[in-house]
Enzyme design. Structure first.
Site, PDB file in Angstrom:
ATOM      1  N   CYS A  20      -8.201  -7.467   7.062  1.00  0.00           N
ATOM      2  CA  CYS A  20      -6.883  -7.301   7.655  1.00  0.00           C
ATOM      3  C   CYS A  20      -5.486  -8.002   6.572  1.00  0.00           C
ATOM      4  O   CYS A  20      -6.198  -9.281   6.668  1.00  0.00           O
ATOM      5  CB  CYS A  20      -6.944  -7.438   8.749  1.00  0.00           C
ATOM      6  SG  CYS A  20      -5.048  -7.107   9.361  1.00  0.00           S
ATOM      7  N   CYS A  75      -4.073 -10.863   8.447  1.00  0.00           N
ATOM      8  CA  CYS A  75      -5.305 -12.260   8.828  1.00  0.00           C
ATOM      9  C   CYS A  75      -5.679 -13.101   8.201  1.00  0.00           C
ATOM     10  O   CYS A  75      -5.697 -12.967   6.564  1.00  0.00           O
ATOM     11  CB  CYS A  75      -6.862 -11.659   9.696  1.00  0.00           C
ATOM     12  SG  CYS A  75      -6.802 -10.822  11.084  1.00  0.00           S
ATOM     13  N   HIS A  84      -6.280 -10.988  15.794  1.00  0.00           N
ATOM     14  CA  HIS A  84      -6.149  -9.755  15.160  1.00  0.00           C
ATOM     15  C   HIS A  84      -6.260  -8.122  16.189  1.00  0.00           C
ATOM     16  O   HIS A  84      -5.602  -7.430  16.469  1.00  0.00           O
ATOM     17  CB  HIS A  84      -7.316  -9.475  14.150  1.00  0.00           C
ATOM     18  CG  HIS A  84      -7.616  -7.415  14.085  1.00  0.00           C
ATOM     19  ND1 HIS A  84      -7.213  -7.534  12.480  1.00  0.00           N
ATOM     20  CD2 HIS A  84      -8.723  -6.988  14.117  1.00  0.00           C
ATOM     21  CE1 HIS A  84      -6.854  -6.545  12.035  1.00  0.00           C
ATOM     22  NE2 HIS A  84      -7.972  -5.760  13.115  1.00  0.00           N
ATOM     23  N   ASN A 137       5.080   0.863  15.234  1.00  0.00           N
ATOM     24  CA  ASN A 137       4.840   1.587  16.026  1.00  0.00           C
ATOM     25  C   ASN A 137       3.577   1.169  16.188  1.00  0.00           C
ATOM     26  O   ASN A 137       2.509   0.158  15.842  1.00  0.00           O
ATOM     27  CB  ASN A 137       4.478   2.551  15.121  1.00  0.00           C
ATOM     28  CG  ASN A 137       5.978   2.967  13.966  1.00  0.00           C
ATOM     29  OD1 ASN A 137       6.907   3.670  14.927  1.00  0.00           O
ATOM     30  ND2 ASN A 137       5.965   3.732  12.787  1.00  0.00           N
ATOM     31  N   HIS A 186      -3.971  -4.842  13.213  1.00  0.00           N
ATOM     32  CA  HIS A 186      -3.114  -6.029  14.113  1.00  0.00           C
ATOM     33  C   HIS A 186      -1.605  -6.233  14.254  1.00  0.00           C
ATOM     34  O   HIS A 186      -0.393  -4.989  13.619  1.00  0.00           O
ATOM     35  CB  HIS A 186      -3.250  -7.057  12.518  1.00  0.00           C
ATOM     36  CG  HIS A 186      -2.938  -7.925  12.376  1.00  0.00           C
ATOM     37  ND1 HIS A 186      -4.478  -9.445  12.384  1.00  0.00           N
ATOM     38  CD2 HIS A 186      -1.982  -9.267  13.103  1.00  0.00           C
ATOM     39  CE1 HIS A 186      -3.539 -10.759  12.545  1.00  0.00           C
ATOM     40  NE2 HIS A 186      -2.184 -10.239  13.393  1.00  0.00           N
ATOM     41  N   HIS A 238       2.040  -5.632  14.849  1.00  0.00           N
ATOM     42  CA  HIS A 238       2.932  -6.674  14.532  1.00  0.00           C
ATOM     43  C   HIS A 238       4.137  -5.607  14.557  1.00  0.00           C
ATOM     44  O   HIS A 238       3.402  -3.756  14.928  1.00  0.00           O
ATOM     45  CB  HIS A 238       2.395  -5.774  13.093  1.00  0.00           C
ATOM     46  CG  HIS A 238       1.928  -4.606  12.086  1.00  0.00           C
ATOM     47  ND1 HIS A 238       0.785  -3.681  12.170  1.00  0.00           N
ATOM     48  CD2 HIS A 238       2.905  -3.796  11.645  1.00  0.00           C
ATOM     49  CE1 HIS A 238       0.801  -2.958  11.619  1.00  0.00           C
ATOM     50  NE2 HIS A 238       1.897  -2.548  11.307  1.00  0.00           N
ATOM     51  N   GLN A 272       8.194  -3.908  12.151  1.00  0.00           N
ATOM     52  CA  GLN A 272       8.633  -3.388  11.052  1.00  0.00           C
ATOM     53  C   GLN A 272      10.230  -3.888  11.195  1.00  0.00           C
ATOM     54  O   GLN A 272      11.189  -3.695  12.452  1.00  0.00           O
ATOM     55  CB  GLN A 272       8.772  -2.260  10.446  1.00  0.00           C
ATOM     56  CG  GLN A 272       7.276  -1.948  10.783  1.00  0.00           C
ATOM     57  CD  GLN A 272       6.844  -0.962   9.383  1.00  0.00           C
ATOM     58  OE1 GLN A 272       7.175  -0.504   8.321  1.00  0.00           O
ATOM     59  NE2 GLN A 272       5.628  -0.156   9.734  1.00  0.00           N
TER      60      GLN A 272
END
Length: 322
Positions: A31, A34, A89, A129, A140, A142, A144
């Protein structure tokens, strides 16, 4: 190829970013978000990370010679950033501590202000999303941020409606929406001192949710420190509510919507957050079919009042679990 192509029928642009087709599917044992990946610091809490495959760029490539006087194109100018919620993660927005969720909202504000300082950018969208159902390739936690060099069509339509309502009624359309939802009460899920969470009367998705501040704030940057802290807590509660609806990690699209920037017009927008989950039941998806896609005539196969009851029950299960 990366460019903006103008659609004269909708007076809108389509982002053409064919290089994103080559985005890799991440292997299970790697990932990039990470610590130890070499792409992020060894220690961090929340972090802004430039998208490795941006749809928009501050240094867009030259436009390919496909346009002419009718087929209009523009450089794909803009900014795409990834916002990492945690170095862990596993987890989600709802699993963040209060402190970390607060740091996330502060980072959103910081990046909103930084991107707004670019006069070429007209709209800043913070979004997430979540889940494979909406195309997420890296699990992971997150979100945007996109900075657009034009005003996306939905926001342009909202701003026009808001301005028209203000001229005719002398009131904010979103403030009026909130007052009427509170009077009706059937679609309200929960509220606190600063925010109300509800399924809107006109919900197009079965489990669509709005998060609306009581005070009239145009952008996320106008929220007071207390309101920012309350926003962090409220969003964690919304996500916890979703996860307790069917007992699994619930997919959704979350949009944090503020007023346009650098347009020369002071739109009297009302900051808010919208959630669009792609589920209509525990095992069925709400697909956008011909009616929605072809003519934008949305059809909700469920009653918002019934789904609000389900979500209120899920919220109570979530509250009892913490």
């Amino acid at each position: 190829m990366a460019e903006l192509r103008y659609n004269p029928f909708l007076d809108d642009y389509v982002i053409v970013a064919s290089h994103r087709q080559n985005r890799p599917q991440m292997p299970q044992d790697y990932c990039p978000f990470c610590p130890g990946s070499g792409r992020v610091p060894e220690t961090y809490t929340v972090l802004a990370y430039d998208n490795d495959f941006p749809a928009l760029s501050l240094t867009p490539p030259p436009e390919p010679p496909v346009g002419n006087a009718f087929f209009q194109t523009r450089p794909a100018y803009g900014k795409c950033e990834v916002i990492l919620y945690t170095s862990e993660h596993q987890g989600s927005l709802s699993s963040l501590s209060g402190i970390q969720a607060g740091e996330l909202v502060e980072l959103w504000v910081e990046r909103f202000l930084a991107l707004s300082a670019d006069p070429k950018l007209k709209y800043i969208l913070i979004f997430e999303n979540r889940g494979e159902a909406v195309g997420v390739t890296i699990p992971h936690p997150h979100g945007q941020i996109y900075g657009y060099s034009y005003l996306p069509k939905k926001i342009a339509l909202e701003c026009a409606s808001i301005e028209r309502y203000n001229r005719e009624k002398g009131r904010c359309l979103y403030c009026e929406l909130l007052e009427n939802e509170l009077v009706d009460g059937r679609r309200v899920l929960f509220r606190n001192r600063f925010f109300t969470v509800f399924v809107p009367f006109f919900a197009a998705y079965p489990y669509e949710v709005f998060v609306l501040p009581t005070a009239h704030r145009r952008t996320i940057a106008e929220l007071t420190p207390e309101e920012r802290s309350a926003l962090a807590e409220t969003l964690c509660q919304v996500c916890g509510m979703y996860d307790h609806l069917f007992g699994f990690s619930f997919p959704y699209m979350m949009c944090v919507e503020s007023a346009p920037v650098n347009t020369g017009a002071e739109y009297d927008y009302h900051f808010h957050v919208e959630f669009f989950p792609p589920m209509r039941s525990a095992d069925k998806f709400k697909m956008n079919a011909s009616s929605e896609t072809g003519v934008l005539a949305h059809c909700n196969p469920t009653a918002p009042e019934e789904k609000a009851e389900e979500l209120r029950a899920a919220y109570q299960r979530y509250i009892e679990s913490i």
